[in-house]
Design a protein around this motif. Structure first.
Motif, PDB file in Angstrom:
ATOM      1  N   TRP A  94       0.835  -1.205   0.000  1.00 37.62           N
ATOM      2  CA  TRP A  94       0.000   0.000   0.000  1.00 37.62           C
ATOM      3  C   TRP A  94       0.868   1.252   0.000  1.00 37.62           C
ATOM      4  CZ3 TRP A  94      -4.873  -0.094  -1.387  1.00 37.62           C
ATOM      5  CH2 TRP A  94      -5.573  -1.298  -1.276  1.00 37.62           C
ATOM      6  N   ARG A 111      -6.624   5.437   1.697  1.00 43.46           N
ATOM      7  CA  ARG A 111      -7.200   4.984   2.969  1.00 43.46           C
ATOM      8  C   ARG A 111      -8.637   4.500   2.739  1.00 43.46           C
ATOM      9  NH1 ARG A 111      -5.678   5.136   7.841  1.00 43.46           N
ATOM     10  NH2 ARG A 111      -4.150   6.764   7.580  1.00 43.46           N
ATOM     11  N   GLU A 119     -10.184   0.741   3.208  1.00 37.49           N
ATOM     12  CA  GLU A 119     -11.378   0.466   4.011  1.00 37.49           C
ATOM     13  C   GLU A 119     -12.406  -0.334   3.211  1.00 37.49           C
ATOM     14  OE1 GLU A 119     -12.694   4.285   5.397  1.00 37.49           O
ATOM     15  OE2 GLU A 119     -10.958   4.515   6.718  1.00 37.49           O
TER      16      GLU A 119
END
Length: 192
Positions: free
Chosen positions: A43, A165, A169
């Protein structure tokens, strides 16, 4: 836009994040107290393309240490991670992200309560949307589309991590859905 059109239009950051998110959803989460998710380092490579090669090497090593499991998913993820371009600017990144997308849909199809006509269904879902697919495949198609749309909205943002982010999620929630479906299906089969 269809899933395939979104993949075709995505920039390198979106392709990398889409591919990782797809693989991440297919990978079983480690048990509490175990080593962290082996794909987490990637990531950071999405946020900063300069970090991609090192983070890719790190994720490959971590995934090689994971047990393969019985369902064949970990070896498929290992294979795709091994095929990931070492540079995000490599033109093969688009084909890699597309292959990751397809693997995620295949994994979801395998766990769907009402698996339908396999390859033809997945091709149609990627081209025309999830109508007629089972709930897991339909949800995964919508999730991939949502992720690519979120990343397209933040393309060119001043912060390299913009949108990542939220993508993480969405991906984590998808992982929970797949894990719950897998667990329900295993309970339905009973002991073998």
């Amino acid at each position: 836009m269809s899933l395939l059109e979104l993949i075709a239009a995505a920039d390198e950051r979106a392709l990398a994040a889409c591919g990782i998110a797809c693989l991440d959803r297919c990978l079983r989460q480690p048990a509490e107290g175990a080593d962290p998710d082996p794909l987490r380092p990637l990531w950071a490579g999405c946020a900063d393309g300069d970090e991609w090669p090192d983070r890719l090497t790190e994720a490959r090593a971590a995934l090689n240490d994971m047990p393969s499991g019985a369902d064949g998913t970990v070896p498929a993820i290992r294979k795709l991670l091994g095929e990931a371009p070492a540079e995000r600017t490599d033109p093969r990144l688009r084909a890699w992200a597309d292959a990751c997308s397809l693997l995620a849909l295949e994994v979801h199809l395998g766990q769907d309560a009402t698996p339908a006509a396999g390859d033809d269904l997945l091709r149609r879902c990627r081209e025309d949307g999830p109508t007629g697919a089972g709930p897991l495949v339909a949800g995964e198609v919508r999730r991939q589309i949502r992720i690519l749309e979120m990343l397209a909205e933040t393309a060119g943002a001043s912060r390299a991590g913009a949108g990542l982010r939220q993508v993480l999620e969405v991906s984590t929630e998808g992982q929970r859905v797949l894990r719950a479906a897998t667990s329900r299906r295993a309970r339905g089969r009973g002991p073998t």
